[in-house]
Design an enzyme around this catalytic site. Structure first.
Site, PDB file in Angstrom:
ATOM      1  N   HIS A   1       7.692  34.304  86.296  1.00  0.00           N
ATOM      2  CA  HIS A   1       8.924  34.667  85.800  1.00  0.00           C
ATOM      3  C   HIS A   1       9.551  33.500  85.425  1.00  0.00           C
ATOM      4  O   HIS A   1       9.578  33.062  85.175  1.00  0.00           O
ATOM      5  CB  HIS A   1       9.367  34.808  87.495  1.00  0.00           C
ATOM      6  CG  HIS A   1      10.534  36.342  87.651  1.00  0.00           C
ATOM      7  ND1 HIS A   1      11.925  35.678  86.871  1.00  0.00           N
ATOM      8  CD2 HIS A   1      11.103  37.098  88.077  1.00  0.00           C
ATOM      9  CE1 HIS A   1      12.954  36.161  86.615  1.00  0.00           C
ATOM     10  NE2 HIS A   1      11.815  37.311  88.019  1.00  0.00           N
TER      11      HIS A   1
ATOM     12  N   ASP B   1       6.914  42.772  91.291  1.00  0.00           N
ATOM     13  CA  ASP B   1       6.048  43.355  91.014  1.00  0.00           C
ATOM     14  C   ASP B   1       5.238  43.345  92.270  1.00  0.00           C
ATOM     15  O   ASP B   1       4.547  44.858  91.653  1.00  0.00           O
ATOM     16  CB  ASP B   1       5.822  43.536  89.931  1.00  0.00           C
ATOM     17  CG  ASP B   1       7.170  44.021  89.029  1.00  0.00           C
ATOM     18  OD1 ASP B   1       7.768  44.854  89.447  1.00  0.00           O
ATOM     19  OD2 ASP B   1       7.516  43.898  87.891  1.00  0.00           O
TER      20      ASP B   1
HETATM   21  N1  CMC Z   1      -0.378  35.440  84.053  1.00  0.00           N
HETATM   22  C1  CMC Z   1      -1.205  34.502  82.928  1.00  0.00           C
HETATM   23  N2  CMC Z   1       0.006  33.345  81.814  1.00  0.00           N
HETATM   24  C2  CMC Z   1       0.966  33.577  82.567  1.00  0.00           C
HETATM   25  C3  CMC Z   1       2.262  34.650  83.215  1.00  0.00           C
HETATM   26  C4  CMC Z   1       0.875  35.346  83.678  1.00  0.00           C
HETATM   27  N3  CMC Z   1       1.384  36.683  84.759  1.00  0.00           N
HETATM   28  N4  CMC Z   1       3.430  34.474  82.603  1.00  0.00           N
HETATM   29  C5  CMC Z   1       3.308  33.437  82.213  1.00  0.00           C
HETATM   30  N5  CMC Z   1       2.122  32.962  82.169  1.00  0.00           N
HETATM   31  C6  CMC Z   1       2.493  31.134  80.605  1.00  0.00           C
HETATM   32  C7  CMC Z   1       2.159  32.322  79.090  1.00  0.00           C
HETATM   33  O1  CMC Z   1       0.877  32.442  78.665  1.00  0.00           O
HETATM   34  C8  CMC Z   1       2.474  30.317  78.226  1.00  0.00           C
HETATM   35  O2  CMC Z   1       1.487  29.578  78.466  1.00  0.00           O
HETATM   36  P1  CMC Z   1       1.707  28.375  77.632  1.00  0.00           P
HETATM   37  O3  CMC Z   1       3.199  28.081  77.461  1.00  0.00           O
HETATM   38  O4  CMC Z   1       0.184  27.887  78.087  1.00  0.00           O
HETATM   39  O5  CMC Z   1       1.145  29.774  75.968  1.00  0.00           O
HETATM   40  C9  CMC Z   1       3.408  30.407  80.037  1.00  0.00           C
HETATM   41  O6  CMC Z   1       2.849  30.895  81.204  1.00  0.00           O
HETATM   42  C10 CMC Z   1       5.514  30.830  79.547  1.00  0.00           C
HETATM   43  O7  CMC Z   1       4.908  32.192  79.266  1.00  0.00           O
HETATM   44  P2  CMC Z   1       6.626  32.952  78.923  1.00  0.00           P
HETATM   45  O8  CMC Z   1       5.363  34.142  78.665  1.00  0.00           O
HETATM   46  O9  CMC Z   1       6.268  32.432  77.864  1.00  0.00           O
HETATM   47  O10 CMC Z   1       6.586  33.278  80.063  1.00  0.00           O
HETATM   48  P3  CMC Z   1       8.267  33.864  79.880  1.00  0.00           P
HETATM   49  O11 CMC Z   1       9.981  33.389  80.742  1.00  0.00           O
HETATM   50  O12 CMC Z   1       8.874  34.425  78.304  1.00  0.00           O
HETATM   51  O13 CMC Z   1       8.283  35.270  80.139  1.00  0.00           O
HETATM   52  C11 CMC Z   1       7.414  36.812  81.856  1.00  0.00           C
HETATM   53  C12 CMC Z   1       7.953  35.688  82.061  1.00  0.00           C
HETATM   54  C13 CMC Z   1       7.710  37.702  83.266  1.00  0.00           C
HETATM   55  C14 CMC Z   1       7.440  38.125  81.494  1.00  0.00           C
HETATM   56  C15 CMC Z   1       5.662  36.436  82.164  1.00  0.00           C
HETATM   57  O14 CMC Z   1       5.416  35.672  83.067  1.00  0.00           O
HETATM   58  C16 CMC Z   1       4.719  37.723  82.197  1.00  0.00           C
HETATM   59  O15 CMC Z   1       4.342  38.303  80.997  1.00  0.00           O
HETATM   60  N6  CMC Z   1       4.275  38.383  83.583  1.00  0.00           N
HETATM   61  C17 CMC Z   1       3.345  38.987  83.729  1.00  0.00           C
HETATM   62  C18 CMC Z   1       4.547  40.395  83.425  1.00  0.00           C
HETATM   63  C19 CMC Z   1       5.046  40.966  85.001  1.00  0.00           C
HETATM   64  O16 CMC Z   1       4.732  40.684  85.690  1.00  0.00           O
HETATM   65  N7  CMC Z   1       6.957  41.217  84.584  1.00  0.00           N
HETATM   66  C20 CMC Z   1       6.800  41.355  85.426  1.00  0.00           C
HETATM   67  C21 CMC Z   1       8.681  40.450  86.107  1.00  0.00           C
HETATM   68  S1  CMC Z   1       9.306  40.563  86.718  1.00  0.00           S
HETATM   69  C22 CMC Z   1       9.738  41.970  86.992  1.00  0.00           C
HETATM   70  C23 CMC Z   1      10.613  42.403  86.459  1.00  0.00           C
HETATM   71  O17 CMC Z   1      11.453  41.606  85.410  1.00  0.00           O
HETATM   72  O18 CMC Z   1      10.908  43.258  85.664  1.00  0.00           O
END
Ligand code: CMC
Length: 396
Positions: free
Chosen positions: A273, A327
């Protein structure tokens, strides 16, 4: 080189650095919801979400979010009655929904149906408090009816009418499943709605505020937010979580699944998140709601897979602050409630409409149209090329 200079020139002129995804950039001031991502605390109008989930109802929480204070007994009764009176939808909307393809995603059906309300109530009298109140009531009342109606329509059935003797959440489950729900199931569902009702400036709420800032009608505001919520990085993740748990199959496979996903740089759905560095407080409560459901209505083996995955992820992702989000456990609760998988995100929308409407009102209270800038990285000025002189390479 010229492009780079142009980008640097614009950057130097504003002095503002590009932050992809606006990470950490404040885009508004808001008194609706606060998140402490280090401590795992979430409050709506100052009240911890855990207390609201334990003591409040979804409609009371929606009232709190939208109008800023907990309602008195009379205010709540009036609000509940207004919502109950507006649950039915026009036969024109129903007939329009019958023309939607049965194979279409329910979020697309919901976005279209929500937008269609603007055709019926499009005065755009956003200075009139009565118009605002009526729009709030209509949207909160009709969105569940639309979600349930599409479910029956796509099965080839007529939607069923809301039942006035049933409260908000029980009535939705009744319209969806055609059976009066067990009171415990209805209460657990209502608590799920409270937990999903608001979460500060997430993508769909930002979308709602941007749309609101143009002074368009509230139905367009909600329709744009529904479209944004649909994506798998936002509300759509809850569907993908169940698919992933099924693929893993058993808790013994969780470690191998995680290792493979991490090697392939795939994200684990339901984890991570932007705001939280600890387990999402909503996931903590949803997990306990899932356990309550299983204790009463029978176990779900996918819960064991989820627990195995969460444990295995702790050592692999915990150090990066990646833990289960809202989620991760919600789908397990919805599955036990008999809600089809592709309705999980529409159910999220039923709840989040309260937060979107709170932000709509707040945006109108101190409006300035959103119009951020960009750092241009395209071509510099170019001479026009007549069509007969163009080659495929130059088009590419
Ligand atoms: N699994 C594995 N690695 C992850 C995940 C994950 N679910 N989420 C983030 N990371 C890692 C990512 O690979 C990155 O690593 P590195 O710095 O080594 O490249 C680091 O953490 C930062 O990730 P990011 O994608 O830049 O983080 P963000 O803040 O842009 O994204 C997020 C947040 C929720 C989109 C992301 O965590 C994600 O895609 N999660 C999976 C989808 C999910 O469960 N979404 C529901 C979100 S909560 C409910 C809502 O808001 O609707």
């Amino acid at each position: 080189m010229a492009q780079q200079q142009l980008a640097e020139l614009r950057h130097a002129r504003t002095g503002i650095e590009l932050r992809p995804g606006l990470d950490g950039v404040p885009a508004t001031q808001s008194a609706i919801c606060d998140i402490d991502g280090e401590q795992g605390l979430l409050t709506y109008r100052g009240y911890p979400v855990s207390e609201l989930a334990a003591n409040s109802s979804f409609l009371e929480t929606a009232y709190l979010l939208i109008w800023g204070e907990l309602p008195t007994r009379d205010q709540l009764t009036a609000f509940e009655q207004e919502v109950q009176m507006h649950r039915r939808m026009s036969f024109r909307v129903r007939d329009m929904m019958k023309c939607f393809p049965a194979t279409g995603h329910p979020m697309d059906a919901l976005q279209s149906s929500a937008a269609s309300l603007g055709l019926f109530y499009s005065r755009r009298a956003i200075d009139d408090p009565q118009y605002i109140y009526d729009a709030v009531v209509r949207l909160i009342a009709k969105i569940p009816t639309m979600v349930a109606a599409f479910q029956l329509i796509r099965k080839g059935q007529d939607p069923i009418q809301p039942r006035d003797d049933l409260a908000y959440s029980a009535n939705f489950l009744y319209m969806l499943t055609e059976r009066e729900p067990d009171p415990l199931a209805a209460r657990i569902f209502d608590r799920c709605l409270i937990l999903h009702a608001e979460h500060s400036l997430n993508a769909s709420t930002f979308s709602a505020r941007v749309t609101a800032s143009t002074l368009t009608d509230p139905y367009a505001v909600v329709a744009s937010a529904v479209g944004t919520l649909a994506g798998p990085l936002h509300g759509g993740a809850n569907e993908d979580v169940l698919t992933m748990l099924e693929q893993i199959g058993s808790s013994e496979n969780a470690e191998a699944y995680l290792d493979e996903a991490m090697t392939e740089k795939r994200k684990i759905m339901g984890f991570g998140h932007r705001e939280y560095r600890v387990k999402d407080p909503r996931a903590v409560i949803l997990q306990s709601l899932a356990e309550e459901m299983f204790a009463r209505f029978g176990h779900d083996h996918l819960y064991d897979v989820a627990r195995g995955l969460e444990l295995a992820a702790e050592s692999r992702l915990g150090a990066k602050g990646i833990f289960p989000n809202v989620d991760f456990y919600s789908g397990l609760v919805y599955r036990k409630l008999g809600i089809p998988r592709d309705l999980f995100t529409p159910v999220f929308a039923i709840s989040r409409v309260a937060g979107w409407l709170a932000h709509w009102r707040e945006q109108l209270g101190a409006n300035r149209i959103f119009r951020p800038s960009q750092i241009y990285s395209g071509s510099g000025p170019r001479a026009w090329t007549p069509i007969h002189e163009r080659s495929p390479a130059s088009a590419a």
